[in-house]
Scaffold this motif. Structure first.
Motif, PDB file in Angstrom:
ATOM      1  N   ARG A 177      -0.922   5.087  -0.176  1.00 36.51           N
ATOM      2  CA  ARG A 177      -0.558   6.580  -0.370  1.00 36.51           C
ATOM      3  C   ARG A 177      -1.408   7.499   0.111  1.00 36.51           C
ATOM      4  O   ARG A 177      -2.480   7.422   0.098  1.00 36.51           O
ATOM      5  N   GLU A 178      -0.690   8.061   1.018  1.00 33.31           N
ATOM      6  CA  GLU A 178      -1.274   9.114   1.745  1.00 33.31           C
ATOM      7  C   GLU A 178      -1.084  10.639   1.406  1.00 33.31           C
ATOM      8  O   GLU A 178       0.190  10.821   1.097  1.00 33.31           O
ATOM      9  N   ALA A 179      -1.972  11.498   1.348  1.00 30.84           N
ATOM     10  CA  ALA A 179      -1.945  13.009   0.753  1.00 30.84           C
ATOM     11  C   ALA A 179      -2.124  13.585   1.923  1.00 30.84           C
ATOM     12  O   ALA A 179      -3.380  13.725   2.213  1.00 30.84           O
ATOM     13  N   PRO A 180      -1.182  13.961   2.694  1.00 28.37           N
ATOM     14  CA  PRO A 180      -1.515  14.639   4.362  1.00 28.37           C
ATOM     15  C   PRO A 180      -2.745  15.758   3.992  1.00 28.37           C
ATOM     16  O   PRO A 180      -2.314  16.705   3.116  1.00 28.37           O
ATOM     17  N   GLY A 181      -3.671  15.637   4.761  1.00 24.44           N
ATOM     18  CA  GLY A 181      -4.706  16.674   4.506  1.00 24.44           C
ATOM     19  C   GLY A 181      -5.568  16.642   3.365  1.00 24.44           C
ATOM     20  O   GLY A 181      -6.351  17.573   2.949  1.00 24.44           O
ATOM     21  N   GLY A 182      -5.517  15.770   2.470  1.00 24.51           N
ATOM     22  CA  GLY A 182      -6.115  15.620   1.231  1.00 24.51           C
ATOM     23  C   GLY A 182      -5.391  16.634   0.157  1.00 24.51           C
ATOM     24  O   GLY A 182      -6.068  17.026  -0.656  1.00 24.51           O
ATOM     25  N   GLU A 197      -7.097  11.500   0.171  1.00 23.65           N
ATOM     26  CA  GLU A 197      -6.134  11.654   1.447  1.00 23.65           C
ATOM     27  C   GLU A 197      -5.727  10.097   1.550  1.00 23.65           C
ATOM     28  O   GLU A 197      -4.410   9.885   2.070  1.00 23.65           O
ATOM     29  N   LEU A 198      -6.314   8.959   1.422  1.00 28.68           N
ATOM     30  CA  LEU A 198      -5.637   7.907   1.756  1.00 28.68           C
ATOM     31  C   LEU A 198      -6.324   6.927   0.192  1.00 28.68           C
ATOM     32  O   LEU A 198      -7.385   6.751   0.151  1.00 28.68           O
ATOM     33  N   ILE A 199      -5.093   6.174  -0.087  1.00 25.46           N
ATOM     34  CA  ILE A 199      -5.390   4.973  -1.164  1.00 25.46           C
ATOM     35  C   ILE A 199      -4.592   3.965  -0.547  1.00 25.46           C
ATOM     36  O   ILE A 199      -3.464   3.996  -0.605  1.00 25.46           O
ATOM     37  N   GLU A 200      -5.341   2.657  -0.610  1.00 30.71           N
ATOM     38  CA  GLU A 200      -4.576   1.680   0.094  1.00 30.71           C
ATOM     39  C   GLU A 200      -5.203   0.378  -0.544  1.00 30.71           C
ATOM     40  O   GLU A 200      -6.455   0.366  -0.877  1.00 30.71           O
ATOM     41  N   ALA A 201      -4.237  -0.789  -0.317  1.00 27.29           N
ATOM     42  CA  ALA A 201      -4.752  -2.173  -0.661  1.00 27.29           C
ATOM     43  C   ALA A 201      -3.920  -3.218   0.041  1.00 27.29           C
ATOM     44  O   ALA A 201      -2.898  -2.750   0.598  1.00 27.29           O
ATOM     45  N   SER A 202      -4.454  -4.301   0.364  1.00 24.19           N
ATOM     46  CA  SER A 202      -3.574  -5.176   1.224  1.00 24.19           C
ATOM     47  C   SER A 202      -3.903  -6.713   0.623  1.00 24.19           C
ATOM     48  O   SER A 202      -4.954  -6.915  -0.158  1.00 24.19           O
ATOM     49  N   THR A 203      -2.862  -7.453   0.873  1.00 22.42           N
ATOM     50  CA  THR A 203      -3.012  -8.816   0.493  1.00 22.42           C
ATOM     51  C   THR A 203      -2.540  -9.512   1.622  1.00 22.42           C
ATOM     52  O   THR A 203      -1.413  -9.196   2.339  1.00 22.42           O
ATOM     53  N   GLU A 204      -2.925 -10.838   1.740  1.00 23.36           N
ATOM     54  CA  GLU A 204      -2.603 -11.733   2.757  1.00 23.36           C
ATOM     55  C   GLU A 204      -1.276 -12.372   2.121  1.00 23.36           C
ATOM     56  O   GLU A 204      -1.548 -13.093   1.101  1.00 23.36           O
ATOM     57  N   ILE A 205       0.002 -13.065   2.843  1.00 26.71           N
ATOM     58  CA  ILE A 205       1.016 -13.479   2.268  1.00 26.71           C
ATOM     59  C   ILE A 205       1.495 -14.506   3.405  1.00 26.71           C
ATOM     60  O   ILE A 205       1.660 -14.438   4.436  1.00 26.71           O
ATOM     61  N   SER A 206       1.622 -15.819   2.764  1.00 23.66           N
ATOM     62  CA  SER A 206       2.088 -17.016   3.386  1.00 23.66           C
ATOM     63  C   SER A 206       3.623 -16.920   3.662  1.00 23.66           C
ATOM     64  O   SER A 206       4.253 -17.731   3.207  1.00 23.66           O
ATOM     65  N   ALA A 207       4.029 -15.871   4.494  1.00 26.68           N
ATOM     66  CA  ALA A 207       5.694 -16.047   4.753  1.00 26.68           C
ATOM     67  C   ALA A 207       5.723 -15.124   5.898  1.00 26.68           C
ATOM     68  O   ALA A 207       4.712 -14.419   6.472  1.00 26.68           O
TER      69      ALA A 207
END
Length: 154
Positions: free
Chosen positions: A108-113, A6-16
């Motif tokens: 990336r979301e797949a609604p309802g999996g 249902e949900l795949i995600e990644a994050s990063t910190e950006i100095s901007a």
């Protein structure tokens, strides 16, 4: 419809600033610079906003395939998202202020999996199966975020 994470995600910190990061992620014509899979986005409609459609050229090794998408969220300096017609997934870049910079999250979301049966069949037959392909998407997100970070901090 077929199963998907249902949900795949990644994050990063950006100095901007949010504005600087927005200027990078909202320019969908540059998606091919960031994404290891989506090599080109052709934008239909200007300026970009909710309802704008795209034709995307995706590539993985020797495989090349088109997809179509529609922008479903457009909040300047905050978030942009588009829904892919062929599998019904929603891809989002979200900007969250943090200290003197931001956290940029790609998801990336797949609604309802669920994804379309066609998408599932092609993923299994040509892209090595759901688990491997979804892992590849997660790795690709980290790569995309790294490239966006470098561009925004330059």
């Amino acid at each position: 419809m077929a199963e998907a994470t249902e949900l795949i995600e990644a994050s990063t910190e950006i100095s901007a600033s949010p504005e600087k990061v927005w200027s990078v992620v909202s320019d969908l014509r540059r998606m091919g610079e960031w994404s290891p899979q989506c090599r080109k986005m052709f934008i239909r409609g200007n300026p970009i906003g909710v309802g704008t459609t795209t034709v995307n050229i995706n590539r993985r090794g020797p495989l090349v395939w088109p997809t179509r998408a529609k922008v479903v969220r457009y909040e300047p300096n905050q978030a942009i998202a588009w829904r892919v017609a062929e599998n019904h997934t929603v891809w989002t870049y979200e900007i969250t202020p943090k200290g003197k910079g931001v956290v940029l999250t790609e998801r990336r979301e797949a609604p309802g999996g669920r994804v379309t049966a066609l998408s599932s069949t092609l993923t299994e037959a040509l892209l090595g199966g759901r688990a491997g392909f979804e892992n590849e998407l997660k790795v690709g997100m980290a790569e995309s975020l790294g490239k966006i970070k470098r561009a925004a901090e330059a």
